[in-house]
Design an enzyme around this catalytic site. Structure first.
Site, PDB file in Angstrom:
ATOM      1  N   ARG A  97      10.710 -86.299   7.262  1.00  0.00           N
ATOM      2  CA  ARG A  97      11.185 -85.627   8.476  1.00  0.00           C
ATOM      3  C   ARG A  97      11.189 -86.571   9.680  1.00  0.00           C
ATOM      4  O   ARG A  97      12.024 -86.431  10.569  1.00  0.00           O
ATOM      5  CB  ARG A  97      10.322 -84.412   8.776  1.00  0.00           C
ATOM      6  CG  ARG A  97      10.638 -83.284   7.838  1.00  0.00           C
ATOM      7  CD  ARG A  97       9.964 -82.008   8.294  1.00  0.00           C
ATOM      8  NE  ARG A  97      10.541 -80.887   7.592  1.00  0.00           N
ATOM      9  CZ  ARG A  97       9.862 -79.818   7.223  1.00  0.00           C
ATOM     10  NH1 ARG A  97       8.582 -79.717   7.496  1.00  0.00           N
ATOM     11  NH2 ARG A  97      10.461 -78.830   6.591  1.00  0.00           N
ATOM     12  N   LYS A 113      11.142 -63.902  -5.734  1.00  0.00           N
ATOM     13  CA  LYS A 113      11.272 -62.523  -5.266  1.00  0.00           C
ATOM     14  C   LYS A 113      12.689 -62.161  -4.845  1.00  0.00           C
ATOM     15  O   LYS A 113      13.352 -62.934  -4.156  1.00  0.00           O
ATOM     16  CB  LYS A 113      10.334 -62.296  -4.084  1.00  0.00           C
ATOM     17  CG  LYS A 113       8.896 -62.074  -4.502  1.00  0.00           C
ATOM     18  CD  LYS A 113       8.026 -61.719  -3.332  1.00  0.00           C
ATOM     19  CE  LYS A 113       7.921 -60.219  -3.156  1.00  0.00           C
ATOM     20  NZ  LYS A 113       7.165 -59.875  -1.935  1.00  0.00           N
ATOM     21  N   GLY A 148      13.681 -74.180   0.712  1.00  0.00           N
ATOM     22  CA  GLY A 148      12.699 -75.211   0.406  1.00  0.00           C
ATOM     23  C   GLY A 148      12.537 -75.606  -1.046  1.00  0.00           C
ATOM     24  O   GLY A 148      12.588 -76.777  -1.392  1.00  0.00           O
ATOM     25  N   GLY A 183      13.698 -71.342   5.998  1.00  0.00           N
ATOM     26  CA  GLY A 183      14.016 -70.046   6.606  1.00  0.00           C
ATOM     27  C   GLY A 183      15.281 -70.093   7.454  1.00  0.00           C
ATOM     28  O   GLY A 183      16.084 -69.157   7.438  1.00  0.00           O
TER      29      GLY A 183
HETATM   30  P1  AMP Z   1      11.238 -68.687  -3.863  1.00  0.00           P
HETATM   31  O1  AMP Z   1      10.266 -69.115  -2.807  1.00  0.00           O
HETATM   32  O2  AMP Z   1      11.527 -67.227  -3.848  1.00  0.00           O
HETATM   33  O3  AMP Z   1      12.491 -69.544  -3.887  1.00  0.00           O
HETATM   34  O4  AMP Z   1      10.504 -68.919  -5.241  1.00  0.00           O
HETATM   35  C1  AMP Z   1      10.178 -70.167  -5.751  1.00  0.00           C
HETATM   36  C2  AMP Z   1       9.158 -69.970  -6.807  1.00  0.00           C
HETATM   37  O5  AMP Z   1       9.692 -69.184  -7.834  1.00  0.00           O
HETATM   38  C3  AMP Z   1       8.707 -71.249  -7.448  1.00  0.00           C
HETATM   39  O6  AMP Z   1       7.347 -71.449  -7.134  1.00  0.00           O
HETATM   40  C4  AMP Z   1       8.886 -70.999  -8.933  1.00  0.00           C
HETATM   41  O7  AMP Z   1       7.795 -71.413  -9.696  1.00  0.00           O
HETATM   42  C5  AMP Z   1       8.997 -69.488  -8.999  1.00  0.00           C
HETATM   43  N1  AMP Z   1       9.691 -69.057 -10.212  1.00  0.00           N
HETATM   44  C6  AMP Z   1      10.884 -69.445 -10.669  1.00  0.00           C
HETATM   45  N2  AMP Z   1      11.143 -68.884 -11.864  1.00  0.00           N
HETATM   46  C7  AMP Z   1      10.093 -68.110 -12.181  1.00  0.00           C
HETATM   47  C8  AMP Z   1       9.767 -67.286 -13.286  1.00  0.00           C
HETATM   48  N3  AMP Z   1      10.608 -67.138 -14.309  1.00  0.00           N
HETATM   49  N4  AMP Z   1       8.585 -66.649 -13.263  1.00  0.00           N
HETATM   50  C9  AMP Z   1       7.743 -66.798 -12.229  1.00  0.00           C
HETATM   51  N5  AMP Z   1       7.999 -67.563 -11.158  1.00  0.00           N
HETATM   52  C10 AMP Z   1       9.157 -68.209 -11.119  1.00  0.00           C
END
Ligand code: AMP
Length: 394
Positions: free
Chosen positions: A35, A200, A350, A373
């Protein structure tokens, strides 16, 4: 169009630049200086054009006096001194006589770094709450304000919106580049393919709502796909589920049945561990005690076929638990795919940017947006206050 740093005569002016020096620091040492490195072109431009350069940034969160010790910008000042090959004046405060005197004594080409703007949060969240007096005070220290911190552009803070409200203002090269690259998604060429992963659904509902109208296909993988699969009545075993978003998933698939593409096979295991025994299974054959942590080859093939004809791709969220080396396969294969198609490929948010860096693909795509974000709020179609506050070109 917003004014940029190029639209100003900087000669002998006190130019306040809001940077994003929110770098990881461990035991007083900077772990990743990316950064800071990427902020240098805007700072150098100001120096080369005769400015007296005054830099602001936040670092971490400051809620207690102890937080001040670990979140001082002192290591950043040393790193800047190295990168600019010029002594950077560091003021260990965010206001007061020492800061004002130091600024008054600056010569053309000098660079000064103000201490972490969030030190002001200890006194009633003045920075994060965009306190009027604070924004006005910081603005009084300079002649021109340049915002180059894209990562905080979705926040209305004293050090971006506050200062901009009281000075002639423009954006720096980093924000200019982000806006240029992300604007490809405003009216994308078709086929426009979106890839969504991560954990999520809930956090991405507005992203999905906005993109589903523009995209030709939305490929859903990673943790969030299980909520969609569950909504279709598929047994997902112990895979990650966002229960509250099942109805949303159902409705969006009913409304856009041809757009949403889900995995047809996945790699499952019985424990959330890198070394747990794992195998690939068809999507309608997940056992009750199994969880999906990665994509299978058939899914990779299906996703790849769709990506082959894409003209624009936007991707947020990894397609598996990329932090586990045994479950990076799907994310890596699809990264390899998008790096080799004739399309504009934008990674945003991210985790997918981190994954692309780790897996060696960050420089093989059109743009890896660093905003987290801010990037997602841009994609949701929201106005970013840190940019809205900047002067428009005449
Ligand atoms: P996000 O912050 O919503 O983009 O989520 C990223 C996170 O999703 C990462 O830490 C991944 O390890 C997790 N992730 C991706 N695929 C899976 C999965 N099949 N089961 C559980 N966690 C997951």
């Amino acid at each position: 169009m917003k004014k940029t740093i190029r639209d100003f005569d900087l000669n002998e002016k006190k130019v306040l630049i809001r940077c994003d020096f929110n770098v990881p620091i461990k035991d007083g040492k900077i772990v990743d200086n990316n950064r800071i490195v990427t902020s240098i072109p805007t700072i150098k431009y100001a120096i080369d054009n005769g400015a007296k350069v005054i830099l602001f940034s936040h670092l971490g969160r400051v809620k207690t006096e102890e937080d001040k010790v670990k979140n001082t910008l002192a290591p950043v000042a040393s790193e800047l001194t190295k990168l600019l090959d010029k002594e950077v004046i560091f003021i260990k405060d965010t206001r007061g006589k020492e800061l004002e005197d130091a600024i008054n004594n600056m010569k053309v080409g000098d660079v000064l770094l103000v201490e972490n703007t969030r030190f002001e949060d200890l006194d009633g969240k003045k920075e994060s709450g965009n306190n009027e007096e604070l924004g006005k005070y910081w603005a009084s220290l300079g002649d021109i304000f340049i915002n180059d911190a894209f990562g905080t552009a979705h926040r209305s803070h004293a050090s971006n919106v506050g200062i901009a409200s009281h000075l002639p203002s423009g954006i720096g090269f980093l924000i200019e580049k982000e806006l240029k690259e992300l604007s490809v998604l405003d009216n994308p060429e078709h086929p426009f393919v979106v890839i969504l992963g991560g954990s999520k659904v809930e956090d991405k509902i507005n992203v999905i709502k906005n993109l589903v109208t523009k995209a030709d296909k939305i490929l859903i993988g990673g943790g969030m796909s299980y909520t969609f699969l569950k909504a279709k009545g598929i047994n997902i075993g112990t895979s990650i589920l966002d229960e509250a978003s099942i109805d949303f998933a159902k409705n969006i698939m009913n409304e856009y049945p041809d757009k949403i593409v889900l995995p047809v096979d996945i790699k499952v295991t019985t424990e959330f561990l890198n070394d747990a025994p794992a195998h690939v299974t068809k999507i309608d054959n997940i056992a009750d005690n199994e969880m999906g942590l990665d994509l299978g080859d058939e899914t990779i093939h299906e996703f790849s076929k769709i990506l082959d004809s894409a003209k624009v791709v936007f991707w947020n969220g990894p397609l598996g638990v990329y932090e586990f080396s045994n479950f990076t396969y799907g994310t890596k294969k699809i990264l390899e795919k998008v790096a080799n198609i004739n399309a504009k490929v934008i990674l945003g948010g991210g985790d997918i940017v981190a994954a692309s860096k780790e897996l060696g693909y960050k420089d093989k795509v059109t743009h890896a947006s660093t905003g987290g974000g801010a990037t997602l709020e841009y994609i949701e179609g929201k106005e970013l206050p840190g940019i809205a506050a900047i002067d428009d070109k005449e």
